[in-house]
Enzyme design. Structure first.
Site, PDB file in Angstrom:
ATOM      1  N   ASN A 280      -3.625   2.460 -15.094  1.00 52.13           N
ATOM      2  CA  ASN A 280      -2.483   3.043 -15.810  1.00 52.13           C
ATOM      3  C   ASN A 280      -2.544   2.762 -17.305  1.00 52.13           C
ATOM      4  O   ASN A 280      -1.517   2.578 -17.963  1.00 52.13           O
ATOM      5  CB  ASN A 280      -1.141   2.557 -15.221  1.00 52.13           C
ATOM      6  CG  ASN A 280      -0.760   3.348 -13.969  1.00 52.13           C
ATOM      7  OD1 ASN A 280      -1.108   4.509 -13.845  1.00 52.13           O
ATOM      8  ND2 ASN A 280      -0.045   2.704 -13.053  1.00 52.13           N
TER       9      ASN A 280
ATOM     10  N   TYR B 194       3.067  -0.872 -14.200  1.00 49.72           N
ATOM     11  CA  TYR B 194       4.418  -0.337 -14.002  1.00 49.72           C
ATOM     12  C   TYR B 194       5.410  -1.099 -14.890  1.00 49.72           C
ATOM     13  O   TYR B 194       5.013  -1.965 -15.681  1.00 49.72           O
ATOM     14  CB  TYR B 194       4.757  -0.350 -12.502  1.00 49.72           C
ATOM     15  CG  TYR B 194       3.787   0.539 -11.735  1.00 49.72           C
ATOM     16  CD1 TYR B 194       3.758   1.918 -11.978  1.00 49.72           C
ATOM     17  CD2 TYR B 194       2.856   0.012 -10.844  1.00 49.72           C
ATOM     18  CE1 TYR B 194       2.849   2.750 -11.336  1.00 49.72           C
ATOM     19  CE2 TYR B 194       1.931   0.836 -10.192  1.00 49.72           C
ATOM     20  CZ  TYR B 194       1.933   2.202 -10.448  1.00 49.72           C
ATOM     21  OH  TYR B 194       1.023   3.029  -9.827  1.00 49.72           O
TER      22      TYR B 194
ATOM     23  N   LEU C 157       0.833  -1.211   0.000  1.00 55.43           N
ATOM     24  CA  LEU C 157       0.000   0.000   0.000  1.00 55.43           C
ATOM     25  C   LEU C 157       0.865   1.258   0.000  1.00 55.43           C
ATOM     26  O   LEU C 157       1.502   1.567   1.011  1.00 55.43           O
ATOM     27  CB  LEU C 157      -0.900   0.005   1.236  1.00 55.43           C
ATOM     28  CG  LEU C 157      -1.974  -1.086   1.274  1.00 55.43           C
ATOM     29  CD1 LEU C 157      -2.445  -1.336   2.693  1.00 55.43           C
ATOM     30  CD2 LEU C 157      -3.141  -0.727   0.370  1.00 55.43           C
ATOM     31  N   THR C 158       0.890   1.942  -1.122  1.00 51.14           N
ATOM     32  CA  THR C 158       1.610   3.213  -1.225  1.00 51.14           C
ATOM     33  C   THR C 158       0.936   4.249  -0.339  1.00 51.14           C
ATOM     34  O   THR C 158      -0.276   4.435  -0.415  1.00 51.14           O
ATOM     35  CB  THR C 158       1.587   3.667  -2.702  1.00 51.14           C
ATOM     36  OG1 THR C 158       2.432   2.791  -3.433  1.00 51.14           O
ATOM     37  CG2 THR C 158       2.066   5.102  -2.865  1.00 51.14           C
TER      38      THR C 158
ATOM     39  N   HIS D 237       7.184  -6.066  -8.152  1.00 49.74           N
ATOM     40  CA  HIS D 237       5.934  -5.431  -8.588  1.00 49.74           C
ATOM     41  C   HIS D 237       5.870  -5.523 -10.111  1.00 49.74           C
ATOM     42  O   HIS D 237       6.500  -4.744 -10.821  1.00 49.74           O
ATOM     43  CB  HIS D 237       5.930  -3.974  -8.126  1.00 49.74           C
ATOM     44  CG  HIS D 237       4.574  -3.330  -8.165  1.00 49.74           C
ATOM     45  ND1 HIS D 237       3.498  -3.883  -8.827  1.00 49.74           N
ATOM     46  CD2 HIS D 237       4.102  -2.173  -7.608  1.00 49.74           C
ATOM     47  CE1 HIS D 237       2.435  -3.097  -8.681  1.00 49.74           C
ATOM     48  NE2 HIS D 237       2.787  -2.054  -7.940  1.00 49.74           N
TER      49      HIS D 237
ATOM     50  N   ASN E 258      -0.210  -3.680 -12.212  1.00 49.60           N
ATOM     51  CA  ASN E 258      -0.750  -2.312 -12.212  1.00 49.60           C
ATOM     52  C   ASN E 258      -0.111  -1.335 -13.200  1.00 49.60           C
ATOM     53  O   ASN E 258      -0.089  -0.130 -12.965  1.00 49.60           O
ATOM     54  CB  ASN E 258      -0.679  -1.724 -10.795  1.00 49.60           C
ATOM     55  CG  ASN E 258      -1.575  -2.497  -9.823  1.00 49.60           C
ATOM     56  OD1 ASN E 258      -2.408  -3.284 -10.252  1.00 49.60           O
ATOM     57  ND2 ASN E 258      -1.406  -2.276  -8.541  1.00 49.60           N
TER      58      ASN E 258
ATOM     59  N   ARG F 117       4.087 -10.045  -8.055  1.00 52.03           N
ATOM     60  CA  ARG F 117       2.691  -9.570  -8.109  1.00 52.03           C
ATOM     61  C   ARG F 117       2.286  -9.261  -9.548  1.00 52.03           C
ATOM     62  O   ARG F 117       2.994  -8.554 -10.274  1.00 52.03           O
ATOM     63  CB  ARG F 117       2.549  -8.311  -7.257  1.00 52.03           C
ATOM     64  CG  ARG F 117       1.100  -7.983  -6.960  1.00 52.03           C
ATOM     65  CD  ARG F 117       0.938  -7.006  -5.821  1.00 52.03           C
ATOM     66  NE  ARG F 117      -0.273  -7.308  -5.083  1.00 52.03           N
ATOM     67  CZ  ARG F 117      -1.200  -6.407  -4.747  1.00 52.03           C
ATOM     68  NH1 ARG F 117      -1.032  -5.148  -5.036  1.00 52.03           N
ATOM     69  NH2 ARG F 117      -2.280  -6.783  -4.096  1.00 52.03           N
TER      70      ARG F 117
HETATM   71  C1  FNR Z   1      -2.830   0.136  -3.420  1.00 47.39           C
HETATM   72  N1  FNR Z   1      -2.416  -0.979  -4.156  1.00 47.39           N
HETATM   73  C2  FNR Z   1      -1.072  -1.187  -4.395  1.00 47.39           C
HETATM   74  N2  FNR Z   1      -0.634  -2.301  -5.068  1.00 47.39           N
HETATM   75  C3  FNR Z   1       0.670  -2.553  -5.217  1.00 47.39           C
HETATM   76  O1  FNR Z   1       1.030  -3.590  -5.784  1.00 47.39           O
HETATM   77  N3  FNR Z   1       1.607  -1.685  -4.713  1.00 47.39           N
HETATM   78  C4  FNR Z   1       1.265  -0.542  -4.064  1.00 47.39           C
HETATM   79  O2  FNR Z   1       2.134   0.205  -3.602  1.00 47.39           O
HETATM   80  C5  FNR Z   1      -0.122  -0.248  -3.928  1.00 47.39           C
HETATM   81  N4  FNR Z   1      -0.530   0.890  -3.319  1.00 47.39           N
HETATM   82  C6  FNR Z   1      -1.862   1.080  -3.006  1.00 47.39           C
HETATM   83  C7  FNR Z   1      -2.250   2.175  -2.228  1.00 47.39           C
HETATM   84  C8  FNR Z   1      -3.576   2.330  -1.839  1.00 47.39           C
HETATM   85  C9  FNR Z   1      -3.951   3.484  -0.953  1.00 47.39           C
HETATM   86  C10 FNR Z   1      -4.546   1.391  -2.277  1.00 47.39           C
HETATM   87  C11 FNR Z   1      -5.993   1.518  -1.850  1.00 47.39           C
HETATM   88  C12 FNR Z   1      -4.173   0.328  -3.065  1.00 47.39           C
HETATM   89  C13 FNR Z   1      -3.375  -2.062  -4.432  1.00 47.39           C
HETATM   90  C14 FNR Z   1      -3.563  -2.913  -3.173  1.00 47.39           C
HETATM   91  O3  FNR Z   1      -2.387  -3.662  -2.875  1.00 47.39           O
HETATM   92  C15 FNR Z   1      -4.728  -3.920  -3.321  1.00 47.39           C
HETATM   93  O4  FNR Z   1      -4.487  -4.757  -4.410  1.00 47.39           O
HETATM   94  C16 FNR Z   1      -6.044  -3.175  -3.498  1.00 47.39           C
HETATM   95  O5  FNR Z   1      -6.211  -2.218  -2.472  1.00 47.39           O
HETATM   96  C17 FNR Z   1      -7.220  -4.136  -3.475  1.00 47.39           C
HETATM   97  O6  FNR Z   1      -7.319  -4.786  -2.247  1.00 47.39           O
HETATM   98  P1  FNR Z   1      -8.426  -4.355  -1.142  1.00 47.39           P
HETATM   99  O7  FNR Z   1      -8.130  -2.948  -0.721  1.00 47.39           O
HETATM  100  O8  FNR Z   1      -9.762  -4.461  -1.799  1.00 47.39           O
HETATM  101  O9  FNR Z   1      -8.231  -5.361  -0.039  1.00 47.39           O
END
Ligand code: FNR
Length: 432
Positions: A239, A184, A26-27, A179, A182, A231
């Protein structure tokens, strides 16, 4: 209903997990400036979310300055960053948890303002994404057409991943996650919407998967493949991503990964697309349709992610489509998520406005169950004191009476104590 299957142990490459509730990457854009360095507040955030034998995956972390695409995301390419991450890994290990670092290069999703030399971001091909970049000064600016990375530059790109993995090892991580999701860099190489190359890194499935596998081998030399996860988001469109045959390319990738003994594959459900999450779109039904589609190509440990609840996670585990489930947003707002799921306890809701940037608010200040219970007992004491004052209650009220009082207070919370109808309270007292 208690949830047992999420709480059975799992062998994950070199590690043994005691449960299957994984924290998704989670960023949060809260690295110290200048230098994109993790600090005390980040260490506190991760330690709060650690549990015995539980796996946390960090926020995406740039492997080099060129790999950065957003402001205040942490890196793993300087000695200060290694020292900062050491605070994080020590805090998680002190609680008996495990932590993998997510290695990140954004490719075309960057902006000149993040680049060390102010040059254009690099990508497999000069294909401009639709939409806006977020500049180093937190402003939106339209994406530019990236420059195609030269064939002669690819070994140094792989070297950046290798160097970042060495730094992660020095910082005390238990493993790394590549990663490749998404939209990247690694995902940009995999899909033909972004990869138009005609050399050995473009065209066939084999060529498009080449960079990912080279990076995997390089990182594996550092950590051992059984401490490396990957992942992927095969059906994701975040994106501005697309592919003419997603099942073809990703089944090829999964077959290739199945031949190597990596720790796990982490698959994002199409419904977990960040755009859908941002816009709060309704999720599709089904426990894990993306994982179900790709499971036949990968018999190893598969972590599912994207829109899971405790119930759908259990369903997917029971069906065998996933072996563990990563939770994102619920982990943001529930530092003790594994415990809460185990107890089937109520969950805190998350505040989307504090996801990115800022300080402790919306980051390290979400309450644990323990905090809530402590404050609940304080509230009970307060209610008793007020009732003693107002109606001359002489002894501690019985539970039922206390419950009624609580409800009256909850209903009047906005109007304050002055709006409580003490006649009703008195009446209640005569009944108990
Ligand atoms: C993310 N997600 C994400 N994925 C990833 O591979 N690297 C990252 O840094 C991030 N950053 C990120 C930030 C925020 C604020 C959100 C909400 C999401 C995606 C995340 O890992 C996850 O796949 C999604 O949030 C879906 O899962 P949940 O939230 O439904 O459990």
């Amino acid at each position: 209903m208690p949830h047992f299957s999420l709480f059975s142990p799992l062998r994950l490459g070199a590690h043994q997990l005691s449960h299957r509730v994984v924290m998704a990457p989670l960023t949060r854009m809260r690295a110290q400036q200048p230098g994109n360095i993790p600090g005390e507040v980040n260490a506190r955030y991760y330690a709060q979310r650690a549990s015995v034998g539980g796996l946390l995956v960090t926020e995406a972390t740039q492997i080099s300055q060129r790999g950065q695409g957003y402001p205040a995301t942490p890196g793993i390419h300087s000695s200060e960053q290694i020292a900062g991450w050491r605070l994080v890994t020590d805090g998680v290990h002190a609680k008996g948890g495990l932590i993998f670092l997510q290695l990140w290069h954004v490719g075309r999703i960057s902006h000149r303002s993040h680049q060390p030399d102010g040059r254009l971001p690099l990508a497999p091909s000069a294909v401009k994404p639709a939409g806006d970049a977020l500049t180093a000064s937190w402003e939106k600016a339209p994406f530019e057409t990236p420059r195609e990375v030269g064939l002669d530059e690819i070994p140094s790109l792989v070297g950046e991943y290798r160097g970042a993995a060495s730094n992660a090892l020095a910082a005390g991580f238990d493993g790394v996650e590549l990663h490749a999701a998404n939209g990247y860099l690694l995902d940009q190489f995999l899909r033909d919407g972004t990869n138009r190359r005609t050399d050995r890194y473009g065209g066939s499935f084999e060529n498009r998967a080449r960079l990912l596998l080279e990076v995997l081998d390089a990182v594996g030399e550092v950590f051992g493949l059984n401490r490396v996860g990957i992942r992927l988001s095969p059906l994701g469109t975040f994106n501005d991503m697309r592919d003419s045959d997603p099942v073809g390319i990703f089944s090829h990738v999964l077959r290739a990964l199945a031949k190597r003994s990596i720790a796990y594959v982490h698959l994002i459900e199409a419904r977990g697309d960040e755009r859908a999450l941002d816009e709060g779109l309704p999720l599709d039904s089904g426990a894990a349709p993306t994982a179900a589609l790709f499971r036949p190509f990968y018999p190893g440990v598969l972590i599912g992610a994207g829109g899971f609840t405790c119930e759908s996670a259990d369903e997917a585990l029971a069906a065998g489509t996933v072996d563990a489930v990563a939770f994102g947003r619920l982990f943001i707002s529930n530092p003790d998520l594994p415990l809460r799921l185990k107890l089937d306890a109520e969950l805190n809701s998350y505040d989307r406005t504090t996801f990115y940037g800022g300080a402790a608010q919306g980051y390290t200040d979400y309450a644990t169950l323990e905090d809530l219970r402590a404050s609940e007992s304080q509230v009970s004491e307060l209610i008793v004191e007020l009732a003693i004052d107002q109606i001359g209650l002489s002894k501690r009220p019985q539970d039922v009476f206390l419950q009624c009082l609580r409800q009256i207070f909850a209903r009047n919370i906005l109007g304050g104590v002055a709006s409580v109808d003490w006649e009703v309270v008195r009446l209640l007292k005569t009944r108990h």
